[in-house]
Design a protein around this motif. Sequence first.
Motif, PDB file in Angstrom:
ATOM      1  N   PRO A 282       0.599  -1.140  -0.022  1.00 40.66           N
ATOM      2  CA  PRO A 282       0.180   0.046  -0.224  1.00 40.66           C
ATOM      3  C   PRO A 282       0.902   1.230   0.071  1.00 40.66           C
ATOM      4  CG  PRO A 282       0.053  -0.986   2.340  1.00 40.66           C
ATOM      5  CD  PRO A 282       0.828  -1.765   1.451  1.00 40.66           C
ATOM      6  N   LEU A 283       0.492   2.215  -0.620  1.00 39.55           N
ATOM      7  CA  LEU A 283       0.959   3.456  -0.795  1.00 39.55           C
ATOM      8  C   LEU A 283       0.528   4.866  -0.002  1.00 39.55           C
ATOM      9  CD1 LEU A 283       1.753   3.320  -4.589  1.00 39.55           C
ATOM     10  CD2 LEU A 283       3.591   3.061  -2.633  1.00 39.55           C
ATOM     11  N   ASP A 284      -0.765   4.704  -0.248  1.00 38.58           N
ATOM     12  CA  ASP A 284      -1.409   5.845   0.572  1.00 38.58           C
ATOM     13  C   ASP A 284      -2.866   5.625   1.019  1.00 38.58           C
ATOM     14  OD1 ASP A 284      -1.297   8.614   1.624  1.00 38.58           O
ATOM     15  OD2 ASP A 284      -0.955   9.493  -0.488  1.00 38.58           O
ATOM     16  N   MET A 285      -3.346   6.112   1.812  1.00 35.43           N
ATOM     17  CA  MET A 285      -4.730   6.014   2.526  1.00 35.43           C
ATOM     18  C   MET A 285      -5.290   7.377   2.655  1.00 35.43           C
ATOM     19  SD  MET A 285      -6.423   3.507   5.474  1.00 35.43           S
ATOM     20  CE  MET A 285      -5.333   1.995   4.884  1.00 35.43           C
ATOM     21  N   ILE A 286      -6.639   7.601   2.259  1.00 36.23           N
ATOM     22  CA  ILE A 286      -7.296   8.957   2.474  1.00 36.23           C
ATOM     23  C   ILE A 286      -8.785   8.315   2.887  1.00 36.23           C
ATOM     24  CG2 ILE A 286      -5.880  10.322   1.389  1.00 36.23           C
ATOM     25  CD1 ILE A 286      -8.066  10.665  -0.802  1.00 36.23           C
ATOM     26  N   THR A 287      -9.686   9.160   3.505  1.00 38.26           N
ATOM     27  CA  THR A 287     -11.146   9.201   3.650  1.00 38.26           C
ATOM     28  C   THR A 287     -11.980  10.249   2.963  1.00 38.26           C
ATOM     29  OG1 THR A 287     -12.720   8.511   5.287  1.00 38.26           O
ATOM     30  CG2 THR A 287     -11.166  10.101   5.792  1.00 38.26           C
ATOM     31  N   TYR A 288     -12.943  10.079   2.828  1.00 36.62           N
ATOM     32  CA  TYR A 288     -14.021  11.167   2.227  1.00 36.62           C
ATOM     33  C   TYR A 288     -15.383  10.539   2.375  1.00 36.62           C
ATOM     34  CZ  TYR A 288     -14.875   8.293  -1.851  1.00 36.62           C
ATOM     35  OH  TYR A 288     -15.093   7.264  -2.741  1.00 36.62           O
ATOM     36  N   LYS A 289     -16.079  11.617   2.370  1.00 32.47           N
ATOM     37  CA  LYS A 289     -17.742  11.308   2.464  1.00 32.47           C
ATOM     38  C   LYS A 289     -18.666  11.661   1.298  1.00 32.47           C
ATOM     39  CE  LYS A 289     -18.261  11.541   7.421  1.00 32.47           C
ATOM     40  NZ  LYS A 289     -19.332  12.162   8.629  1.00 32.47           N
ATOM     41  N   LYS A 290     -19.319  10.863   0.966  1.00 37.47           N
ATOM     42  CA  LYS A 290     -20.255  10.940  -0.415  1.00 37.47           C
ATOM     43  C   LYS A 290     -21.789  10.492   0.113  1.00 37.47           C
ATOM     44  CE  LYS A 290     -19.877   8.217  -3.784  1.00 37.47           C
ATOM     45  NZ  LYS A 290     -19.128   7.533  -5.090  1.00 37.47           N
ATOM     46  N   ASP A 291     -22.835  11.672  -0.185  1.00 35.21           N
ATOM     47  CA  ASP A 291     -24.160  11.265  -0.062  1.00 35.21           C
ATOM     48  C   ASP A 291     -24.205  10.740   1.358  1.00 35.21           C
ATOM     49  OD1 ASP A 291     -24.804  11.942  -2.679  1.00 35.21           O
ATOM     50  OD2 ASP A 291     -24.402   9.869  -3.021  1.00 35.21           O
ATOM     51  N   LYS A 293     -22.312   9.165   3.433  1.00 32.67           N
ATOM     52  CA  LYS A 293     -21.538   7.916   3.696  1.00 32.67           C
ATOM     53  C   LYS A 293     -20.035   8.004   3.485  1.00 32.67           C
ATOM     54  CE  LYS A 293     -25.500   4.936   2.156  1.00 32.67           C
ATOM     55  NZ  LYS A 293     -25.719   3.643   1.319  1.00 32.67           N
ATOM     56  N   GLN A 294     -19.428   7.456   4.433  1.00 33.21           N
ATOM     57  CA  GLN A 294     -17.770   7.520   4.454  1.00 33.21           C
ATOM     58  C   GLN A 294     -17.188   6.295   3.769  1.00 33.21           C
ATOM     59  OE1 GLN A 294     -16.277   7.223   8.640  1.00 33.21           O
ATOM     60  NE2 GLN A 294     -14.240   8.154   7.915  1.00 33.21           N
ATOM     61  N   TYR A 295     -16.169   6.739   3.096  1.00 34.34           N
ATOM     62  CA  TYR A 295     -15.484   5.792   2.222  1.00 34.34           C
ATOM     63  C   TYR A 295     -14.119   5.838   2.578  1.00 34.34           C
ATOM     64  CZ  TYR A 295     -19.733   5.368  -0.640  1.00 34.34           C
ATOM     65  OH  TYR A 295     -20.915   5.395  -0.857  1.00 34.34           O
ATOM     66  N   PHE A 296     -13.132   5.081   2.492  1.00 35.35           N
ATOM     67  CA  PHE A 296     -11.752   5.022   2.412  1.00 35.35           C
ATOM     68  C   PHE A 296     -11.088   4.488   0.991  1.00 35.35           C
ATOM     69  CE2 PHE A 296     -13.058   4.680   6.685  1.00 35.35           C
ATOM     70  CZ  PHE A 296     -12.401   5.259   7.451  1.00 35.35           C
ATOM     71  N   LEU A 297     -10.025   5.235   0.514  1.00 34.60           N
ATOM     72  CA  LEU A 297      -9.440   4.809  -0.630  1.00 34.60           C
ATOM     73  C   LEU A 297      -7.973   4.429  -0.297  1.00 34.60           C
ATOM     74  CD1 LEU A 297     -10.461   7.807  -2.939  1.00 34.60           C
ATOM     75  CD2 LEU A 297     -11.281   5.479  -2.798  1.00 34.60           C
ATOM     76  N   MET A 298      -7.544   3.479  -0.912  1.00 39.56           N
ATOM     77  CA  MET A 298      -5.996   3.424  -0.546  1.00 39.56           C
ATOM     78  C   MET A 298      -5.519   2.871  -1.957  1.00 39.56           C
ATOM     79  SD  MET A 298      -4.506   0.106   1.892  1.00 39.56           S
ATOM     80  CE  MET A 298      -4.608  -1.267   0.790  1.00 39.56           C
ATOM     81  N   ALA A 299      -4.294   3.635  -2.355  1.00 37.81           N
ATOM     82  CA  ALA A 299      -3.375   3.546  -3.542  1.00 37.81           C
ATOM     83  C   ALA A 299      -2.570   2.247  -3.055  1.00 37.81           C
ATOM     84  CB  ALA A 299      -2.888   4.753  -3.742  1.00 37.81           C
ATOM     85  N   ASN A 300      -2.033   1.780  -4.415  1.00 34.17           N
ATOM     86  CA  ASN A 300      -0.982   0.429  -3.994  1.00 34.17           C
ATOM     87  C   ASN A 300      -0.145   0.360  -5.107  1.00 34.17           C
ATOM     88  OD1 ASN A 300      -2.928  -1.359  -2.204  1.00 34.17           O
ATOM     89  ND2 ASN A 300      -4.390  -0.460  -3.683  1.00 34.17           N
ATOM     90  N   THR A 301       1.163  -0.341  -4.871  1.00 32.69           N
ATOM     91  CA  THR A 301       2.054  -0.492  -5.935  1.00 32.69           C
ATOM     92  C   THR A 301       1.503  -1.208  -7.208  1.00 32.69           C
ATOM     93  OG1 THR A 301       2.856  -2.438  -4.949  1.00 32.69           O
ATOM     94  CG2 THR A 301       3.950  -0.423  -4.397  1.00 32.69           C
ATOM     95  N   ASN A 302       0.803  -2.611  -6.942  1.00 28.80           N
ATOM     96  CA  ASN A 302       0.546  -3.408  -7.902  1.00 28.80           C
ATOM     97  C   ASN A 302      -0.832  -3.873  -8.027  1.00 28.80           C
ATOM     98  OD1 ASN A 302       3.292  -3.832  -8.784  1.00 28.80           O
ATOM     99  ND2 ASN A 302       3.721  -5.200  -7.216  1.00 28.80           N
ATOM    100  N   ARG A 303      -1.631  -2.971  -7.288  1.00 32.79           N
ATOM    101  CA  ARG A 303      -3.279  -2.913  -7.582  1.00 32.79           C
ATOM    102  C   ARG A 303      -3.622  -1.816  -8.055  1.00 32.79           C
ATOM    103  NH1 ARG A 303      -5.297  -8.430  -5.754  1.00 32.79           N
ATOM    104  NH2 ARG A 303      -3.412  -9.479  -5.046  1.00 32.79           N
ATOM    105  N   PRO A 304      -5.125  -1.711  -8.275  1.00 34.03           N
ATOM    106  CA  PRO A 304      -5.801  -0.557  -8.574  1.00 34.03           C
ATOM    107  C   PRO A 304      -6.032   0.246  -7.260  1.00 34.03           C
ATOM    108  CG  PRO A 304      -6.762  -2.099  -9.997  1.00 34.03           C
ATOM    109  CD  PRO A 304      -5.808  -2.867  -8.891  1.00 34.03           C
ATOM    110  N   VAL A 305      -6.355   1.354  -7.275  1.00 37.68           N
ATOM    111  CA  VAL A 305      -7.017   2.118  -5.861  1.00 37.68           C
ATOM    112  C   VAL A 305      -8.062   1.258  -5.714  1.00 37.68           C
ATOM    113  CG1 VAL A 305      -8.146   4.194  -5.117  1.00 37.68           C
ATOM    114  CG2 VAL A 305      -6.116   4.386  -6.582  1.00 37.68           C
TER     115      VAL A 305
END
Length: 375
Positions: A282-291, A293-305
């Motif tokens: 994993p490279l990075d992680m952030i959180t945000y809200k939409k409608d 609801k809360q979500y988390f995103l994680m960027a990776n070396t060898n996988r999509p976000v």
Amino acid sequence: MKTFILGVAICITAFFTISAVSENSASTTNPLTANFTVGDPGIASINALSFGPEGILFIGDSKNAAIYAVDTKDVTAGKTPDRINLSGFDEKIAASLGTTTDNIRITDMAVNPVSKHVYFSINVTDGTPVLLRLSGEDLEHVALNNVSHSKVALKNAIAVDAKDRRGRSQRVWAIADLRYHDGKVLISGLSNKEFKSTFRSFSFPFTNDQDYASLEIWHAAHGQYETFAPIKTFDVITLDNKDYLMASYTCTPLVLFPMDELSGGKHIKGRTVAELGGGNSPLDMITYKKDGKQYFLMANTNRPVMRFKYETIANFKDSMTEPVKEFGVAKGVAYDNLPMVNVLQMDNLDDSNVVYLQRTSSGDLVLRSRPTKWM
């Protein structure tokens, strides 16, 4: 907010410098900066960045095993750009430093939530750390040799000459990730203790006190309990009115630790809630809200976000304790693969937009923003 390498040698030429501090002494009227001093903090490397309140930038320096709080004085409220879409961004950085892309190393990216300026840390192979900020489409050099700052040294940091079993230096992981949260600076990394994987917390403004806990996880892809690997990226999630550290490691377990237990030098075993696939970091992680609801995103070396839904994590009550024997298979908490690959850095521009660095299929490094409604 993780490291990727673009080169190996440099000679920096001077260009227009935006000083992070005036020549006057640090303000004594602001309690956050009352113990700051003005001068050269002696930053040797920049491994991680995170903004706190009022334009204060926290810098993690693994070479010195220290955290710096820098008053950027970048506190004029800014408007979120309508759109960021800059191609050849590594070339833009290199040109601003009078060199080429094979001579620079970008280590992190952080957005000042007040001004909306995006900051970038660059380490160069002659040992010079560089801090840049994006203003419009222009890169500005933020001076680090005469700044209002405070500093705290990590206790029991991993030794300068420590090596892993493959002979690679471990000192770079003295500070693996850094985040300001609820009045504290949170640090993941390695210590010189028997159980090397360590989580630290520092109250801000800094004092002589620092807290830590050593960590243990079940690594399903490896089929064993581990205490030697650093958390590569993390965030904080609130479950049942209690804060948890949500941490990810190489090869790629996702683990929850109760925040109120990560103190007093205790040894804490986390609850593994997902194995996201071997052969990845994993490279990075952030959180945000939409409608709402809360979500988390994680960027990776060898996988999509990867996109995690809060309720999916909250509803997963199990703890993984069995090995995942098939290489690359993911189990545990469900997630969505977004159509975003080779994303290297991410941060929140504001409540409705994310900014990210991405290497395209053609090899171009682009800096882009994207509304969260499309994520």
